[in-house]
Each structure stands twice: as C-alpha cells, then as structure tokens.
Design an enzyme around this catalytic site. Structure first.
Site, short mmCIF file in Angstrom:
data_model
loop_
_atom_site.label_atom_id
_atom_site.label_comp_id
_atom_site.label_asym_id
_atom_site.label_seq_id
_atom_site.Cartn_x
_atom_site.Cartn_y
_atom_site.Cartn_z
CB CYS A 92 -22.31 40.17 -77.57
SG CYS A 92 -22.11 39.01 -78.94
NE ARG A 141 -17.54 38.79 -64.71
CZ ARG A 141 -18.85 38.82 -64.54
NH1 ARG A 141 -19.41 37.98 -63.69
NH2 ARG A 141 -19.62 39.69 -65.17
CD GLU A 165 -15.75 42.11 -69.98
OE1 GLU A 165 -16.07 41.28 -69.11
OE2 GLU A 165 -16.52 43.02 -70.38
NE ARG A 195 -18.23 38.16 -68.78
CZ ARG A 195 -18.96 37.18 -68.27
NH1 ARG A 195 -18.60 35.92 -68.46
NH2 ARG A 195 -20.05 37.44 -67.57
#
Length: 320
Positions: free
Chosen positions: A75, A157, A113, A159
């Site tokens: 990112c 987690r 992802e 995502r």
C-alpha cells in the site's frame, strides 16, 4: 471459470501464498517477482521457480502470457488528491506496475490482496484510483474485507480481497464466499515440541482462567476469536497473553514487545510465542512447506503472507 490448466503470474510473491492456493486448483505459475532475497529463496526451494527481482525494473514484454495475475501489493502512498485520472493517477506507485502489466497482457482474472485499511487509505482516494484504473483497463472490480478466522484458520486476520474479471470473460457481479460455520481453536494447530523459548519474567500478570461456554448438549462453544487472559509489563502491543482455545492475533512482519510478530500464548502452563511452523499452519501452509530462513526472517515471511484458506474459498466461488 475452471482454474485447472490456467497459467498465472505471482507479483510481490513473498513465499507464495497465492501460489499454494492456485496450484491446489491445478493452475500453473509461469512467472514470479519478489524483491526480498530471503523470501525469494524460500519461494524457489518450495516451488522450483526462482522469482525475478524488483518488478519496477522488469519490462512487461519479458513476462510470459498468462490467464491470472496475482498480487499482494504494498500500500504505497498515492500522491494525488481527487484528480480522477485513473491510470495516470497510479503512476509513481507500485500499483502502476500491476496496471502496466494488465494493460499489456490483458489476463482474464486479477486476484489482489491488501491490508484492511486500504479502503480508507488517503481518505478513500487510493481505493478510488485502483478501481477506476482497473475499470478503464476493462475489468469489473469486486472487493471485500474477509477474516481468516471465518475460513478455517485460527487467526484474526482481516484483509481486503479484490476479484477482477475482464469484462468480456465474466459479466456478472462476483459474490464473495460466505463465512464458514466450522469452529476451530489454535490449540489444534500447535506443535507438540516447538523450538521456542518460554517467556520467563517477573512482570507476568495472569487474569482469572478463561471458562468456555457450553451449548445445550454440553459441547464447548469455541469463540473463533482471540481470548486475552493476561499480560506482560503494561500489556502493550506484543505484551498480551492469549488462551489457545481461542484464535491467534494477526501475524505481523514487524512489531515490538516480548511477543512481537506472533503474540503470546499460555501453552501447558508455559507462556511463549508461536513457532515458525505454527505460524505457517495458521496461514494455511502444509507441513510439507520448507522453512529455510532463520527464525526472524521466517516470522517476517509468514507475517507478510496471504491467508491461503481464504484464497481457496474465493477460488471455489470463482469456479461456481
């Protein structure tokens, strides 16, 4: 779309979470790129394919033709603010390298992802640029935040996942897989004799023992989430202790505290971190997966990986 027999490329490949998932459906990897030498070595040993280096230095003409493009892309900040120029706005970012490869090869499917907060990055501007860029390139874009805890892995987690079909291949809106109802616990993923040193400190503070609830038939109701039962020091990041009948916290490539990267867990009255093999298991890697790096690098690699079970659930949905 049947995955078997299709060819895919693995960008920002890490140790091959996408590779594991797609290969299990019969797809063939024809190209991988990963700049980190330690991760690339692990990838090569496990899949017999040596990743190329920095994707920003690889010409799209040198990448083989493929049906599927996979990328757990970083990112990186987008240095624009509402200009709405799509492909042009993406220049100067790592996402642009995905875009230029897509523009050249026009694969049938993109699987991307990123971290959960990607959709809020730069006030939502980054997500807008990604969606507009892919739309301009001829792809439908569906995305959703999914938690590995709901897909057979005992790890909290979350995502964001993108499923992008070339518009002439699939016209319908994609529906992401529903959460699985199966309850699991971290306890069942642990090694019997892990090579991890116990935490021995005078400032460990354990709370009252966790008492799991039972259903009407007397069966234990597993919570499918982390259960904090103690702390070290002041209980900051990497200093919280969890019960193994719950789930692990999110594995991380970095972090501080005595339980950095994995969190701390009470196992047979011992407080310890998870082992690299246990990290592999709660990311969905089989025990046949070779861990070849030293422990610090191994933690980093699994902390950076994608959750394989979530990808498999998405691939099942794609085939439907």
């Amino acid at each position: 779309m049947i995955i078997k027999g299709l060819k895919f490329i693995d960008l920002f490949a890490g140790i091959g979470g996408f590779h594991q998932a797609l290969n299990s459906f019969g797809a063939e990897c024809v190209f991988a790129s990963e700049w980190d030498d330690h991760a690339a070595k692990t990838y090569a040993i496990n899949y017999g394919l040596k990743p190329k280096g920095d994707i920003t230095k690889i010409d799209e003409n040198d990448i083989p033709q493929h049906d599927i493009l996979c990328a757990g892309f970083p990112c990186q900040a987008f240095s624009i603010s509402g200009k709405q120029k799509g492909f042009e706005d993406a220049r100067g970012t790592l996402f642009f390298d995905i875009a230029r490869i897509v523009h050249h090869h026009q694969p049938k499917l993109l699987l991307l992802e990123n971290v959960r907060n990607f959709q809020r990055h730069d006030g939502g501007n980054t997500l807008r640029v990604v969606v507009q860029t892919l739309d301009d390139l001829g792809y439908s874009v569906d995305y959703k935040v999914l938690n590995a805890s709901q897909y057979g892995l005992p790890q909290n987690r979350e995502r964001i996942y993108f499923v992008c079909f070339r518009k002439d291949v699939v016209m319908d809106t994609f529906s992401f897989p529903s959460p699985q109802k199966h309850k699991i616990q971290l306890k069942d993923f642990l090694e019997k004799k892990p090579e991890v040193k116990p935490v021995v400190r005078s400032d460990i503070d354990m709370y009252k023992d966790y008492q799991p609830q039972e259903d009407a038939d007397g069966n234990i109701v597993l919570p499918n989430k982390p259960i904090q039962i103690g702390r070290v020091n002041k209980g900051g990041q990497g200093e919280r202790i969890y019960d193994i009948r719950g789930h692990a916290i999110t594995l991380s490539a970095y972090g501080g505290g005595v339980g950095s990267r994995t969190g701390l867990y009470q196992v047979d009255k011992v407080i310890r971190k998870l082992s690299p093999r246990e990290c592999a298991r709660i990311q969905g890697f089989p025990d046949s997966f070779k861990i070849v790096s030293k422990i610090t690098q191994a933690y980093k690699q699994f902390g950076n990986s994608v959750a394989i079970n979530v990808l498999k659930a998405i691939l099942c949905q794609i085939e439907k």
